[in-house]
Motif scaffolding. Structure first.
Motif, PDB file in Angstrom:
ATOM      1  N   LEU A  85       8.166   7.453  -0.194  1.00  0.00           N
ATOM      2  CA  LEU A  85       7.110   8.450  -0.340  1.00  0.00           C
ATOM      3  C   LEU A  85       6.324   8.187  -1.626  1.00  0.00           C
ATOM      4  N   GLN A  86       7.036   7.895  -2.712  1.00  0.00           N
ATOM      5  CA  GLN A  86       6.388   7.591  -3.979  1.00  0.00           C
ATOM      6  C   GLN A  86       5.621   6.276  -3.920  1.00  0.00           C
ATOM      7  N   ASP A  87       6.104   5.309  -3.129  1.00  0.00           N
ATOM      8  CA  ASP A  87       5.350   4.071  -2.936  1.00  0.00           C
ATOM      9  C   ASP A  87       3.979   4.357  -2.323  1.00  0.00           C
ATOM     10  N   ASP A  88       3.962   5.270  -1.363  1.00  0.00           N
ATOM     11  CA  ASP A  88       2.697   5.628  -0.716  1.00  0.00           C
ATOM     12  C   ASP A  88       1.747   6.274  -1.721  1.00  0.00           C
ATOM     13  N   VAL A  89       2.278   7.167  -2.564  1.00  0.00           N
ATOM     14  CA  VAL A  89       1.454   7.854  -3.559  1.00  0.00           C
ATOM     15  C   VAL A  89       0.891   6.855  -4.572  1.00  0.00           C
ATOM     16  N   ILE A  90       1.742   5.935  -5.022  1.00  0.00           N
ATOM     17  CA  ILE A  90       1.285   4.933  -5.998  1.00  0.00           C
ATOM     18  C   ILE A  90       0.230   4.024  -5.375  1.00  0.00           C
ATOM     19  N   ALA A  91       0.411   3.679  -4.123  1.00  0.00           N
ATOM     20  CA  ALA A  91      -0.577   2.843  -3.424  1.00  0.00           C
ATOM     21  C   ALA A  91      -1.926   3.557  -3.352  1.00  0.00           C
ATOM     22  N   ALA A  92      -1.892   4.877  -3.129  1.00  0.00           N
ATOM     23  CA  ALA A  92      -3.139   5.640  -3.099  1.00  0.00           C
ATOM     24  C   ALA A  92      -3.815   5.643  -4.464  1.00  0.00           C
TER      25      ALA A  92
ATOM     26  N   ILE B 224      -4.590  14.186   1.033  1.00  0.00           N
ATOM     27  CA  ILE B 224      -4.740  15.022  -0.164  1.00  0.00           C
ATOM     28  C   ILE B 224      -3.925  16.304  -0.033  1.00  0.00           C
ATOM     29  N   LYS B 225      -4.013  16.963   1.121  1.00  0.00           N
ATOM     30  CA  LYS B 225      -3.253  18.200   1.324  1.00  0.00           C
ATOM     31  C   LYS B 225      -1.756  17.938   1.299  1.00  0.00           C
ATOM     32  N   PHE B 226      -1.336  16.827   1.915  1.00  0.00           N
ATOM     33  CA  PHE B 226       0.086  16.477   1.890  1.00  0.00           C
ATOM     34  C   PHE B 226       0.549  16.285   0.442  1.00  0.00           C
ATOM     35  N   TYR B 227      -0.250  15.555  -0.339  1.00  0.00           N
ATOM     36  CA  TYR B 227       0.144  15.271  -1.723  1.00  0.00           C
ATOM     37  C   TYR B 227       0.270  16.559  -2.539  1.00  0.00           C
ATOM     38  N   HIS B 228      -0.631  17.497  -2.325  1.00  0.00           N
ATOM     39  CA  HIS B 228      -0.558  18.756  -3.081  1.00  0.00           C
ATOM     40  C   HIS B 228       0.743  19.503  -2.763  1.00  0.00           C
TER      41      HIS B 228
ATOM     42  N   ALA C 208      -4.953  13.927  -6.483  1.00  0.00           N
ATOM     43  CA  ALA C 208      -3.779  14.450  -5.780  1.00  0.00           C
ATOM     44  C   ALA C 208      -2.569  13.553  -6.010  1.00  0.00           C
ATOM     45  N   ALA C 209      -2.794  12.234  -6.007  1.00  0.00           N
ATOM     46  CA  ALA C 209      -1.689  11.306  -6.256  1.00  0.00           C
ATOM     47  C   ALA C 209      -1.135  11.483  -7.664  1.00  0.00           C
ATOM     48  N   LEU C 210      -2.020  11.678  -8.630  1.00  0.00           N
ATOM     49  CA  LEU C 210      -1.569  11.899 -10.011  1.00  0.00           C
ATOM     50  C   LEU C 210      -0.748  13.181 -10.121  1.00  0.00           C
ATOM     51  N   SER C 211      -1.137  14.210  -9.362  1.00  0.00           N
ATOM     52  CA  SER C 211      -0.384  15.466  -9.415  1.00  0.00           C
ATOM     53  C   SER C 211       1.049  15.264  -8.927  1.00  0.00           C
ATOM     54  N   VAL C 212       1.227  14.398  -7.920  1.00  0.00           N
ATOM     55  CA  VAL C 212       2.581  14.095  -7.440  1.00  0.00           C
ATOM     56  C   VAL C 212       3.351  13.302  -8.490  1.00  0.00           C
ATOM     57  N   LEU C 213       2.714  12.289  -9.049  1.00  0.00           N
ATOM     58  CA  LEU C 213       3.398  11.426 -10.021  1.00  0.00           C
ATOM     59  C   LEU C 213       3.800  12.206 -11.277  1.00  0.00           C
TER      60      LEU C 213
END
Length: 962
Positions: free
Chosen positions: A428-435, A398-402, A456-461
């Protein structure tokens, strides 16, 4: 008139007052051409060439005063050349003559026809025969103002003087200690330094200013125009960065002073580095960046204990990196130095240096987004690839994604998002989407930590939409459909859909919007609400406007839609109308006749719940407010006669049409019927909501009514009807009369006074007294949802004085209901009006505090008292012996069960401690002992207020608190 005689001039030289008067008269005569400056000099020669020093001083003073009083265009170049020669020769005279010479020189340089070649001669003589620092402060001020003027208007001549002028200027400034003179110097020198060649004197020029850094002085409290330390420090900083030749010395100075223990010295040093980054080129600072980084690192990594120092240090570092970004080679050098230190600490979220490392890393991205962004994102990618996604603890991810989302955002702000390395971004985006897609799993348990991971994943996307690959977008659409159709997860991804729609409208339509709409009927109420919430923000995008509108309209107006679903659709329509601009609403009305459809829906749908009717009324009101006056008038004329206001649906339609109707639209044709129908409803209905609507409509109606004989006659008829109902003991009639009075009072109608008199009389009624007291609360209170566009100037003040005249005699006898009514009026009365009448009102307020009555009543009185106490009002100071015991009694839980009253009483006790110590000391012991009971109050907020108040009283009379 002839030239002044010697006798006249001798008289003028005898006192300063006579000298100034003579100088003004002579200047006027010279300007009028009565005689010339040469004639004056000849007559004044006896004084100017006298062997007596005092006489020479007086003569020179007179001549200089005349020049100072002359307009700048009176003397010609020849006369000015003669005067310049005279004054430069006089620079060798006795030091007592110098003040007069300085006044004359200052006047000469401001003359418009002064020969340019005279300026170097004047300055050379000045520097040769005079020492600036040996003059008085006032004379030095004149000298520095003269230098300021010359540097602006005679640049070519000063440049030709080469080092002579620079050397003389440096010597003149050297040793200056007066803040007012330093303010003058620091104001004009930055521009001078930046425009003039400093030759071999650059270091000497820098040292002249470096000796003052950091500024340390306290301005005089007695000087109304005192120069502040911060203002002087800011100007000094501009001097120290005025020339790129100063770069090496500036950095050394800043780094040296940054090591100080004084916070002010640290802040000044950091600001100096910040200004250096703004003014100096990257090439000038590159040799010293390692030194700068080491100094700033001590304040940012792990970080200073002082928040201001830390913030300013990060700001300076960010500016250095941003400036260097203009030169890639220098920028990469800077970034390597900084990132080499902080990147190793970004991999462990539990490390004490993780947060300072994050702050510095983001500063790097704000400077050179492509280079720093790749380095930082790659660090996170390597860490994420070694961490299993399915782990129960997601805190690290979560902290990494923020942080990753902030890196994307900063890169986008600098138009560098597409420049980031795709070899890093895609995995990196694959990891976020997987989350994000964890919610698709059958065994997914929507615990709080898991939902935080999805958020947190949505904030990255949201930030990386422009660099998502087609395959990644397909997975995102699938995840969004799963999220929106999930039976109990409700995540906010509006921004993501808006961003996707802006860049890929066709994809979003087919992969997300169509599945939502296609299956809308089978979804639960919870899912439908989510769909509306996420689709409405897409409405402004033209590709989706009609599709979304069709869904909303279908759900609102299809007869077969079940009621919970219609209520959701009406909420969505209300949200849509409130967030869209006037043009859209007007076009929607013109295209779909939305207003007519809503009215028919309300009138023709049986058993429509009041919540739906309320939303329909709000939608009608919003549409009506946006339409032109002609259309508003036509709509009212068309629909109002057909409404039966005794029916709930029709009443809500009337609320929508009339609630915010423009005041210029006349309702005279409907006035009698509206008065009768709404009055009948108010007096007969048992539904409080319907009665409230009737009250608001009547209040607004009489406020906006045309002041005609017929309208006033109808109004008086209704008032008479209500009075008859009151005689039979009808409390509803009292309440309705209050609402009529409110509309009339605000608009300034005469009938208001009659109603107020009747309500005042009712305060003594055995059964209606409570209702009458509450009526004054209705009249005085503010209702944001009520439209009262006709507002009489100073109506609150007039209402107060009306009540004061009617209730004044009863207040002194302390009639409870009279007191309550008056307190309600005071709540809405401007503080300035209460202050003017405080001697009459004070006893009333004190009696109120002693009455220990209901909470609302006491809170109003306490707040009024507090407004005076905060201003240390003298009247309340004289009555502290009454106020303090009352507040202490109200602060106890046993005597006052209302928590808000106890808090207000304790706040008043706290604010009383702002009065002078000698006033408080007699009460100190009693108050501190009595407040002990409030420290054990069962309510935490009361205990907090009690601690604050007791501490303040305990410190009364302490050495530092006087």
């Amino acid at each position: 008139m002839t030239t002044p005689t010697r006798e006249t001039l001798e008289k003028a030289l005898k006192s300063d007052a006579k000298l100034q008067a003579a100088a003004t008269q002579i200047a006027n005569e010279l300007a009028g051409g009565t005689y010339t400056i040469a004639d004056l000099a000849e007559q004044l020669g006896f004084a100017l060439t006298s062997s007596d020093t005092e006489e020479r001083v007086a003569g020179t003073n007179l001549l200089s005063a005349v020049l100072d009083a002359l307009p700048g265009d009176v003397l010609n170049s020849k006369q000015l050349e003669f005067l310049t020669t005279f004054y430069t020769d006089r620079l060798r005279d006795h030091h007592n003559v110098m003040p007069a010479i300085i006044v004359g020189l200052n006047a000469l340089v401001h003359m418009k026809q002064l020969p340019a070649e005279s300026v170097p001669l004047l300055l050379q003589a000045f520097f040769q025969y005079t020492t600036c620092q040996s003059q008085t402060r006032g004379d030095r001020t004149k000298i520095f103002n003269m230098f300021k003027y010359l540097t602006v208007h005679y640049q070519p001549e000063l440049v030709k003087m080469s080092g002579d002028f620079l050397f003389g200027l440096i010597n003149s400034i050297d040793g200056e200690r007066d803040p007012r003179n330093l303010d003058i110097i620091f104001s004009f020198m930055p521009e001078f330094i930046s425009q003039y060649p400093l030759l071999h004197l650059a270091e000497e020029m820098f040292e002249i200013f470096a000796c003052y850094f950091p500024i340390d002085f306290n301005p005089s409290k007695e000087d109304p125009e005192a120069i502040t330390r911060d203002a002087l420090a800011e100007k000094l900083t501009h001097c120290l960065v005025a020339s790129e030749q100063f770069a090496e010395w500036t950095v050394s100075l800043a780094v040296e002073k940054l090591d100080s223990e004084l916070v002010v010295a640290k802040l000044d040093s950091i600001e100096l580095l910040h200004q250096a980054a703004l003014k100096f080129s990257p090439a000038a600072l590159e040799p010293y960046f390692a030194q700068i980084w080491q100094a700033l690192k001590a304040e940012t990594f792990p970080g200073s204990d002082n928040a201001d120092v830390l913030r300013c240090a990060l700001k300076a570092l960010a500016e250095l990196l941003k400036s260097a970004a203009k030169v890639p080679s220098i920028s990469h050098n800077y970034q390597s130095n900084v990132l080499g230190v902080v990147l190793p600490h970004l991999s462990d979220v539990h490390h004490r240096l993780f947060h300072p490392a994050t702050a510095i890393a983001l500063m790097c991205v704000s400077g050179d987004a492509p280079y720093a962004g790749d380095k930082i994102l790659n660090t996170f990618l390597l860490k994420l690839q070694t961490t299993e996604l399915g782990q129960k603890k997601s805190e690290e991810r979560i902290k990494f994604y923020h942080i990753i989302s902030q890196v994307y955002k900063l890169a986008a702000l600098r138009d560098s998002l597409t420049k980031l390395d795709k070899a890093i971004l895609l995995p990196l985006q694959d990891d976020v989407i997987a989350a994000l897609r964890l919610c698709e799993r059958d065994d997914f348990d929507a615990k709080q930590e898991d939902l935080e991971l999805q958020t947190a994943a949505l904030s990255v996307l949201c930030e990386c939409v422009p660099v998502l690959s087609e395959a990644q977008r397909a997975l995102v659409y699938k995840a969004l459909v799963q999220l929106i159709s999930h039976p109990y997860i409700d995540l906010d991804f509006k921004l993501l859909t808006v961003n996707l729609g802006a860049l890929h409208p066709v994809e979003l339509q087919s992969s997300f919007i169509d599945p939502c709409i296609r299956n809308f009927d089978i979804f639960s109420e919870f899912i439908k609400r989510k769909i509306f919430s996420n689709l409405l923000p897409l409405l402004p995008q033209i590709a989706f406007t009609q599709r979304i509108l069709d869904l909303v309209m279908k759900e609102v107006f299809t007869p077969t839609v079940a009621e919970p679903g219609r209520l959701l659709a009406l909420e969505a329509l209300s949200t849509l109308l409130n967030q869209e601009e006037q043009r859209f609403i007007v076009e929607l009305q013109q295209q779909s006749n939305l207003l007519h459809q809503l009215i028919e829906l309300a009138r023709n749908t049986p058993a429509l719940p009041l919540a739906s009717l309320e939303l329909i009324a709000a939608a009608l009101s919003r549409i009506m407010q946006q339409l032109p006056l002609s259309e508003q008038s036509a709509i009212v004329s068309e629909y109002l006669p057909t409404l039966d206001l005794q029916a709930a649906a029709h009443l809500y339609v009337a609320k929508g049409l009339l609630g915010y109707l423009h005041k210029d639209i006349s309702l005279d044709d409907h006035f009698e019927r509206l008065l009768d129908d709404l009055t009948k409803l108010s007096l007969s209905s048992d539904n409080e909501q319907l009665r409230t609507i009737a009250h608001h409509l009547l209040c607004s109606l009489v406020n906006k009514m045309d002041n005609t004989k017929e309208n006033r006659s109808q109004l008086k008829r209704i008032i008479h009807q209500l009075k008859e109902a009151i005689k039979s003991g009808d409390q509803r009639a009292v309440h309705l009369l209050a609402w009529l009075a409110k509309g009339l009072v605000v608009a300034g109608f005469e009938e208001a006074a009659e109603i107020i008199t009747d309500l005042t009389d009712l305060l003594e009624h055995p059964t209606l007294c409570t209702a009458a007291a509450l009526a004054f609360d209705v009249i005085a209170a503010e209702f944001p949802e009520l439209d009262l566009p006709v507002v009489k100037f100073l109506y609150k003040q007039k209402f107060f004085h009306t009540i004061m005249n009617k209730l004044g005699s009863n207040l002194s006898n302390y009639c409870e209901h009279h007191m309550k009514a008056f307190i309600y009026v005071l709540k809405a009365t401007p503080h300035s009006v209460i202050r003017l009448n405080i001697k009459q009102l004070g006893p009333l307020l004190f009696k109120t505090l002693d009455a220990q009555s209901d909470g609302q009543f006491l809170c109003i009185a306490l707040n009024i008292c507090n407004n005076f106490v905060k201003q240390q009002d003298a009247y309340f100071q004289a009555h502290l012996g009454h106020i303090i015991p009352s507040c202490l009694e109200l602060s106890k839980q046993k005597t006052q069960p209302n928590m808000q009253v106890r808090i207000a009483a304790l706040q008043l006790l706290y604010d009383i401690t702002k009065y002078p110590t000698y006033v408080l000391l007699p009460h100190k012991v009693d108050v501190t002992l009595a407040l002990a009971a409030a420290l054990d109050d069962p309510k935490r907020l009361v205990r907090n207020s009690a601690v604050k108040a007791r501490n303040a009283w305990y410190l009364v009379g302490a050495p530092s608190g006087d």
